[in-house]
Every structure is written in C-alpha cells, then in structure tokens.
Scaffold this motif. Structure first.
Motif, PDB file in Angstrom:
ATOM      1  N   PRO A 176       0.821  -1.212   0.000  1.00 21.12           N
ATOM      2  CA  PRO A 176       0.000   0.000   0.000  1.00 21.12           C
ATOM      3  C   PRO A 176       0.857   1.264   0.000  1.00 21.12           C
ATOM      4  CG  PRO A 176       0.017  -1.010   2.181  1.00 21.12           C
ATOM      5  CD  PRO A 176       0.732  -1.957   1.273  1.00 21.12           C
ATOM      6  N   ARG A 177       0.487   2.203  -0.831  1.00 24.10           N
ATOM      7  CA  ARG A 177       1.088   3.533  -0.794  1.00 24.10           C
ATOM      8  C   ARG A 177       0.326   4.352   0.250  1.00 24.10           C
ATOM      9  NH1 ARG A 177       0.597   2.293  -6.214  1.00 24.10           N
ATOM     10  NH2 ARG A 177      -1.352   3.476  -6.274  1.00 24.10           N
ATOM     11  N   VAL A 178       1.053   4.975   1.157  1.00 22.58           N
ATOM     12  CA  VAL A 178       0.426   5.671   2.287  1.00 22.58           C
ATOM     13  C   VAL A 178       0.906   7.109   2.316  1.00 22.58           C
ATOM     14  CG1 VAL A 178       0.029   5.674   4.780  1.00 22.58           C
ATOM     15  CG2 VAL A 178       0.381   3.492   3.578  1.00 22.58           C
ATOM     16  N   ALA A 179      -0.018   8.043   2.101  1.00 25.77           N
ATOM     17  CA  ALA A 179       0.291   9.471   2.163  1.00 25.77           C
ATOM     18  C   ALA A 179       0.137   9.953   3.595  1.00 25.77           C
ATOM     19  CB  ALA A 179      -0.631  10.254   1.235  1.00 25.77           C
ATOM     20  N   VAL A 180       1.149  10.672   4.102  1.00 22.65           N
ATOM     21  CA  VAL A 180       1.174  11.101   5.499  1.00 22.65           C
ATOM     22  C   VAL A 180       1.212  12.622   5.554  1.00 22.65           C
ATOM     23  CG1 VAL A 180       2.352  10.905   7.715  1.00 22.65           C
ATOM     24  CG2 VAL A 180       2.428   8.994   6.086  1.00 22.65           C
ATOM     25  N   LEU A 181       0.245  13.186   6.279  1.00 21.79           N
ATOM     26  CA  LEU A 181       0.084  14.639   6.354  1.00 21.79           C
ATOM     27  C   LEU A 181      -0.024  15.068   7.809  1.00 21.79           C
ATOM     28  CD1 LEU A 181      -0.584  17.416   4.981  1.00 21.79           C
ATOM     29  CD2 LEU A 181      -3.005  16.722   5.114  1.00 21.79           C
ATOM     30  N   SER A 182       0.792  16.046   8.194  1.00 26.36           N
ATOM     31  CA  SER A 182       0.666  16.679   9.510  1.00 26.36           C
ATOM     32  C   SER A 182      -0.111  17.979   9.353  1.00 26.36           C
ATOM     33  CB  SER A 182       2.036  16.969  10.113  1.00 26.36           C
ATOM     34  OG  SER A 182       2.691  15.778  10.483  1.00 26.36           O
ATOM     35  N   THR A 183      -0.919  18.315  10.358  1.00 27.74           N
ATOM     36  CA  THR A 183      -1.705  19.538  10.289  1.00 27.74           C
ATOM     37  C   THR A 183      -1.479  20.380  11.543  1.00 27.74           C
ATOM     38  OG1 THR A 183      -3.680  18.648  11.395  1.00 27.74           O
ATOM     39  CG2 THR A 183      -3.488  18.258   9.024  1.00 27.74           C
ATOM     40  N   GLY A 184      -1.647  21.699  11.369  1.00 27.53           N
ATOM     41  CA  GLY A 184      -1.577  22.600  12.510  1.00 27.53           C
ATOM     42  C   GLY A 184      -0.698  23.806  12.256  1.00 27.53           C
ATOM     43  N   ASP A 185      -1.175  24.996  12.649  1.00 30.83           N
ATOM     44  CA  ASP A 185      -0.390  26.217  12.503  1.00 30.83           C
ATOM     45  C   ASP A 185       0.841  26.221  13.392  1.00 30.83           C
ATOM     46  OD1 ASP A 185      -2.124  27.258  10.645  1.00 30.83           O
ATOM     47  OD2 ASP A 185      -3.288  28.424  12.095  1.00 30.83           O
ATOM     48  N   GLU A 186       0.817  25.402  14.439  1.00 30.12           N
ATOM     49  CA  GLU A 186       1.918  25.408  15.405  1.00 30.12           C
ATOM     50  C   GLU A 186       3.065  24.482  15.009  1.00 30.12           C
ATOM     51  OE1 GLU A 186      -0.628  21.897  16.697  1.00 30.12           O
ATOM     52  OE2 GLU A 186      -0.810  23.765  15.555  1.00 30.12           O
ATOM     53  N   ILE A 187       2.926  23.758  13.900  1.00 31.80           N
ATOM     54  CA  ILE A 187       3.908  22.743  13.511  1.00 31.80           C
ATOM     55  C   ILE A 187       4.917  23.334  12.529  1.00 31.80           C
ATOM     56  CG2 ILE A 187       4.221  20.465  12.490  1.00 31.80           C
ATOM     57  CD1 ILE A 187       2.679  20.407  15.080  1.00 31.80           C
ATOM     58  N   VAL A 188       6.196  23.036  12.773  1.00 33.79           N
ATOM     59  CA  VAL A 188       7.247  23.413  11.826  1.00 33.79           C
ATOM     60  C   VAL A 188       8.100  22.183  11.540  1.00 33.79           C
ATOM     61  CG1 VAL A 188       7.306  25.815  12.615  1.00 33.79           C
ATOM     62  CG2 VAL A 188       8.869  24.137  13.621  1.00 33.79           C
ATOM     63  N   GLU A 189       8.882  22.264  10.455  1.00 27.88           N
ATOM     64  CA  GLU A 189       9.762  21.158  10.090  1.00 27.88           C
ATOM     65  C   GLU A 189      10.900  21.028  11.103  1.00 27.88           C
ATOM     66  OE1 GLU A 189       9.181  19.042   7.867  1.00 27.88           O
ATOM     67  OE2 GLU A 189       7.921  19.962   6.305  1.00 27.88           O
ATOM     68  N   GLY A 216       4.360  -0.851   4.239  1.00 25.70           N
ATOM     69  CA  GLY A 216       3.824   0.104   3.289  1.00 25.70           C
ATOM     70  C   GLY A 216       4.898   0.994   2.690  1.00 25.70           C
ATOM     71  N   GLU A 217       4.494   1.802   1.722  1.00 25.83           N
ATOM     72  CA  GLU A 217       5.393   2.746   1.053  1.00 25.83           C
ATOM     73  C   GLU A 217       4.910   4.158   1.376  1.00 25.83           C
ATOM     74  OE1 GLU A 217       5.166   1.686  -3.049  1.00 25.83           O
ATOM     75  OE2 GLU A 217       6.302  -0.176  -2.793  1.00 25.83           O
ATOM     76  N   PRO A 218       5.593   4.856   2.310  1.00 28.88           N
ATOM     77  CA  PRO A 218       5.112   6.163   2.733  1.00 28.88           C
ATOM     78  C   PRO A 218       5.419   7.269   1.730  1.00 28.88           C
ATOM     79  CG  PRO A 218       7.119   5.611   3.905  1.00 28.88           C
ATOM     80  CD  PRO A 218       6.766   4.412   3.066  1.00 28.88           C
ATOM     81  N   LEU A 219       4.512   8.243   1.698  1.00 27.72           N
ATOM     82  CA  LEU A 219       4.658   9.427   0.855  1.00 27.72           C
ATOM     83  C   LEU A 219       4.363  10.637   1.728  1.00 27.72           C
ATOM     84  CD1 LEU A 219       4.723  11.014  -1.886  1.00 27.72           C
ATOM     85  CD2 LEU A 219       2.280  10.490  -2.081  1.00 27.72           C
ATOM     86  N   SER A 220       5.298  11.552   1.832  1.00 30.44           N
ATOM     87  CA  SER A 220       5.116  12.727   2.677  1.00 30.44           C
ATOM     88  C   SER A 220       4.342  13.814   1.936  1.00 30.44           C
ATOM     89  CB  SER A 220       6.467  13.284   3.129  1.00 30.44           C
ATOM     90  OG  SER A 220       6.282  14.486   3.841  1.00 30.44           O
ATOM     91  N   GLN A 241      -2.858  10.057  -4.930  1.00 32.52           N
ATOM     92  CA  GLN A 241      -1.529   9.459  -5.105  1.00 32.52           C
ATOM     93  C   GLN A 241      -1.324   8.177  -4.310  1.00 32.52           C
ATOM     94  OE1 GLN A 241       1.192  12.590  -4.030  1.00 32.52           O
ATOM     95  NE2 GLN A 241       0.929  13.689  -5.956  1.00 32.52           N
ATOM     96  N   ALA A 242      -2.188   7.904  -3.349  1.00 34.59           N
ATOM     97  CA  ALA A 242      -1.946   6.789  -2.436  1.00 34.59           C
ATOM     98  C   ALA A 242      -3.195   5.952  -2.229  1.00 34.59           C
ATOM     99  CB  ALA A 242      -1.443   7.319  -1.090  1.00 34.59           C
ATOM    100  N   ASP A 243      -3.003   4.796  -1.618  1.00 33.15           N
ATOM    101  CA  ASP A 243      -4.115   3.911  -1.265  1.00 33.15           C
ATOM    102  C   ASP A 243      -4.703   4.270   0.097  1.00 33.15           C
ATOM    103  OD1 ASP A 243      -3.649   1.945  -3.529  1.00 33.15           O
ATOM    104  OD2 ASP A 243      -1.729   1.822  -2.490  1.00 33.15           O
ATOM    105  N   GLU A 289     -12.319   3.987  -3.141  1.00 33.91           N
ATOM    106  CA  GLU A 289     -11.606   2.781  -2.717  1.00 33.91           C
ATOM    107  C   GLU A 289     -10.474   3.093  -1.740  1.00 33.91           C
ATOM    108  OE1 GLU A 289     -12.507  -0.361  -3.584  1.00 33.91           O
ATOM    109  OE2 GLU A 289     -14.232   0.691  -4.463  1.00 33.91           O
ATOM    110  N   ARG A 290     -10.297   4.350  -1.411  1.00 35.01           N
ATOM    111  CA  ARG A 290      -9.205   4.751  -0.538  1.00 35.01           C
ATOM    112  C   ARG A 290      -9.641   4.738   0.924  1.00 35.01           C
ATOM    113  NH1 ARG A 290      -7.275   4.208  -5.201  1.00 35.01           N
ATOM    114  NH2 ARG A 290      -5.901   5.753  -6.169  1.00 35.01           N
ATOM    115  N   LEU A 291      -8.670   4.421   1.801  1.00 37.53           N
ATOM    116  CA  LEU A 291      -8.894   4.499   3.239  1.00 37.53           C
ATOM    117  C   LEU A 291      -8.268   5.781   3.768  1.00 37.53           C
ATOM    118  CD1 LEU A 291      -7.971   0.862   4.378  1.00 37.53           C
ATOM    119  CD2 LEU A 291     -10.171   1.713   3.527  1.00 37.53           C
TER     120      LEU A 291
END
Length: 407
Positions: A176-189, A216-220, A241-243, A289-291
């Motif tokens: 599975p291709r897995v897209a990973v997203l962080s959210t929040g105004d307080e978050i920085v790299e 799985g295969e992560p995608l940032s 882009q991902a499953d 079909e995506r989770l």
C-alpha cells in the motif's frame, strides 16, 4: 466547518469495523530476488522434485545392498555436482561424498567409518541395507506438491526454497502507498527554527517509519496549516496518489479541527471517536476505494492509534493472514491506575523471567504528549476501563510491539 457527532465506539468494535472496510490490494509479479517481505498472492507448487535425484547423505561408498561380498573394487569417485555414469554391480563400489547423486545400479551408501581401503578396493566391515544413507528423489518435496500458500510472507527460508526450485518470479500483493500529512499552525519542520509557541513535527517522521515497518510505502505530504482550502487540496492530493491517507491533528472538536468535516465532504466517515486512551478522537473514513485515517495530534496518541487500528489494516491490504501483533499475558510489577470510561494502552517494558512469567512495568509518565514513553517500550499494556487500580501481581494482556527482553 463543523463535524457531525459520532458515537464513542469501544476499541474492539472500531478495530473490527475498520477491517470490514479493508480488502487486499491488487497483485503484481516481481523477481523472487526482490520479494523479501512481500506476501504471496497465489499458491505455489513445486515444478520439480527435491532432491531431483537419489542423493547420498554421508561420505562413503555407493554399493549394491544385495551383494554379500565384503571386498569391492572402487570404480570412481563422485563429489557433489560431479556425477559419474559408471554403473555399480556386484563386487564393485563408487566413492561418494555427501550430496552426490547415486551412480546407476547402487541402492545404498555405507559410511566410510565402516570401511577400510586396501590396494584400490574397499572392504565393508558390516552389511548394508537397501536405501541406507540415501535421500531418495522427491523425498523432501514431491513434484507438484503445494509448498507455499497465499498469505505467506516471503522471508529468508521461503526465498531460499524458491531458489532451490528454480522459481525466479512470484505473484505478490501490492504494497500500500500511504500518504502522510501533519496539520496545525503550530507545527514546523524539524530543521527549522522554532518560534515561541511552535513545535517541531514529530508525527510525520514517526508515522512514515511505522508505515515502512508495517510494509507500506510512505509518501510525505508535508505540513498543512489550519486552512480549509489548503487541507482540502492536500487531502485530495494524498487520496489521488496513495491507497491510504494518514493525517495527524485536527480531528478533535475545536473550531480549527477540519479533518472530519473535510472527509465527510469527500467520502464517508465511519468512526469519529473511540473509547481509547490515548487516541479518543480517531477518525476513519473511506473515499471511494481509498482508506483515510485521521489520527490525534499528540505524538503518543498518534503512534498508539497507528498500532491498534492502522497497522492491521495495512497488513490486510498486503494480503497478510496474520494481521495483529502477538498478545501475551503479563504480570504487573506495580500498581496501574485505570481510566473510568476508556480502555487504556500504557507503554510498557515486558521481560521474560526464569520462572516462566512475563512481567510488565510501564515506562513512566503516560502523558500523551510524552513521546519518550514510547522509546524503549516493547509492549502496549491493556488496562480495561474502571475505577481504582490494577494492583501489582495482576495478570493482564499486553500487545507486543518490540523484541521480548530477558531478565
């Protein structure tokens, strides 16, 4: 945007509901040499017998068992991979090494320890029975025998078996291709300077590593600010882009928690909160079909939710027959306080003791923001809801998430 109100589901019910909406992905053919960790999608039968010939299991002499003469003329020497066509008859023998194919006529091998050599002949010091020290053709694996079944993870032994049978390609379930997203105004790299009131993003790196560990295969997708249009765009990008889409943060009931209403807009939300500590505001949805999983923003809540709900789903997508990590019974080394209304998974260290018991102790403060509580933990300790404490010596369950330690 305002999300709907969702019932507080028990952990077991939520986990089962997620798996009901999860099915293995499609399959693909890959080279066996590149198939480590993949899951076999189609039954595999042996194209040849193993061994492919009658083979000696010892170093000795290939002989005819019905020959009663103790002295035999040595006609040739056979080593592994170097057969000879010289037939064995009464009064003769062929020197043979372990793994070598039996020469024509021979039906037994006598170990060299029971022989002596004299002027080009070998003297047998005892009788030999038919089939002695011989591994017959097909004794290990018969031609056409089922050797691997669908759902089998391909590890070192399985890949070695494929090589021995000459199988160079296999059909496996897609990762599975897995897209990973962080959210929040307080978050920085992580590499950025941190303004006052901000924090570095730990969820995305830890979740991407957890996805890899699960196969799985992560995608940032990076970090999404608390902006409806930005989050909608990145969620759609991830789903294209991902499953599987994994988000962290923005799933509670605040005015800037946008994940639930956006997933309601794009698909169907099945779970909006779970009776779990940490991890109550877990969200699960399907978009076509995506989770999609909306995980809590607190680092520990995010990882615990991944272990309990996301990891089994990723394994099912890959065709695994065993979806869950091992659950073991442990003895508490100290009192553990319960949470009145929720099942709790406390981070713990489980150790095997000489008396045969598995004993558990927590990793200290269990605050959902304290990522250090996950470091070094090899188990999630199951603490049922209720009042008071589980006293030291109580037996309870633990989900093993790491290597078992020995006292």
């Amino acid at each position: 945007m305002a999300a709907k109100t969702y019932p507080l589901l028990p952990v077991e019910e939520a986990a089962a509901l997620i798996l009901q909406h999860t099915a293995p992905l499609g399959t693909e053919r890959v080279r066996a040499s590149e198939a480590y960790g993949r899951v076999l999608a189609r039954e595999l039968r042996a194209p040849i017998p193993m061994p492919p010939f009658d083979a000696s299991t010892v170093d000795g002499y290939a002989v005819l068992s019905t020959d009663s003469s103790p002295r035999r003329q040595v006609l040739a020497v056979i080593t592994a991979g170097r057969p000879v066509a010289t037939p064995v008859a009464a009064g003769t023998a062929v020197r043979i090494m372990t793994g070598g194919p039996l020469p024509p006529g021979a039906d037994a091998v006598i170990m060299q320890e029971y022989t002596r050599q004299e002027d080009g002949t070998v003297v047998l010091q005892r009788a030999v029975r038919a089939g002695e020290n011989v591994n017959p053709r097909g004794a290990d694996i018969a031609e056409g025998q089922v050797v691997l079944t669908p759902g089998t993870p391909l590890g070192p032994a399985e890949l070695g078996l494929l090589a021995s049978l000459g199988v160079t390609e296999v059909e496996v379930y897609r990762r599975p291709r897995v897209a990973v997203l962080s959210t929040g105004d307080e978050i920085v790299e992580a590499e950025q300077e941190v303004p006052y009131g901000a924090i570095r993003d730990s969820n995305r790196p830890s979740l991407m590593a957890a996805v890899r560990e699960a196969g799985g295969e992560p995608l940032s997708l990076g970090i999404a600010r608390d902006d409806e249009d930005v989050q909608r765009r990145l969620i759609r990008q991830g789903l294209e882009q991902a499953d599987v889409l994994l988000t962290s943060g923005g799933v509670s009931v605040g005015t800037r928690d946008l994940i639930k209403p956006l997933l309601e807009e794009l698909g169907t939300v099945y779970i909006g909160q779970v009776a779990l500590k940490p991890g109550k505001p877990l969200t699960f949805a399907r978009v076509g079909e995506r989770l999609a999983f909306g995980l809590p923003g607190n680092p520990v809540s995010s990882l615990v939710s991944f272990e309990v709900f996301v990891r089994p789903a990723l394994r099912k997508l890959q065709g695994h027959a065993r979806l869950h990590r091992p659950t073991v019974e442990v003895v508490l080394e100290h009192d553990v306080r319960k949470t009145p209304d929720r099942t709790e998974y406390q981070r713990a260290i489980v150790t095997y003791h000489p008396d045969g018991t598995l004993r558990a102790r927590t990793t200290g403060s269990q605050a959902s923001s304290r990522l250090l509580s996950m470091v070094g933990a090899n188990a999630l300790l199951h603490v049922p809801p209720g009042q008071g404490v589980l006293p030291a010596g109580t037996r309870t369950r633990a989900l093993l998430v790491g290597e078992l330690l020995t006292a």
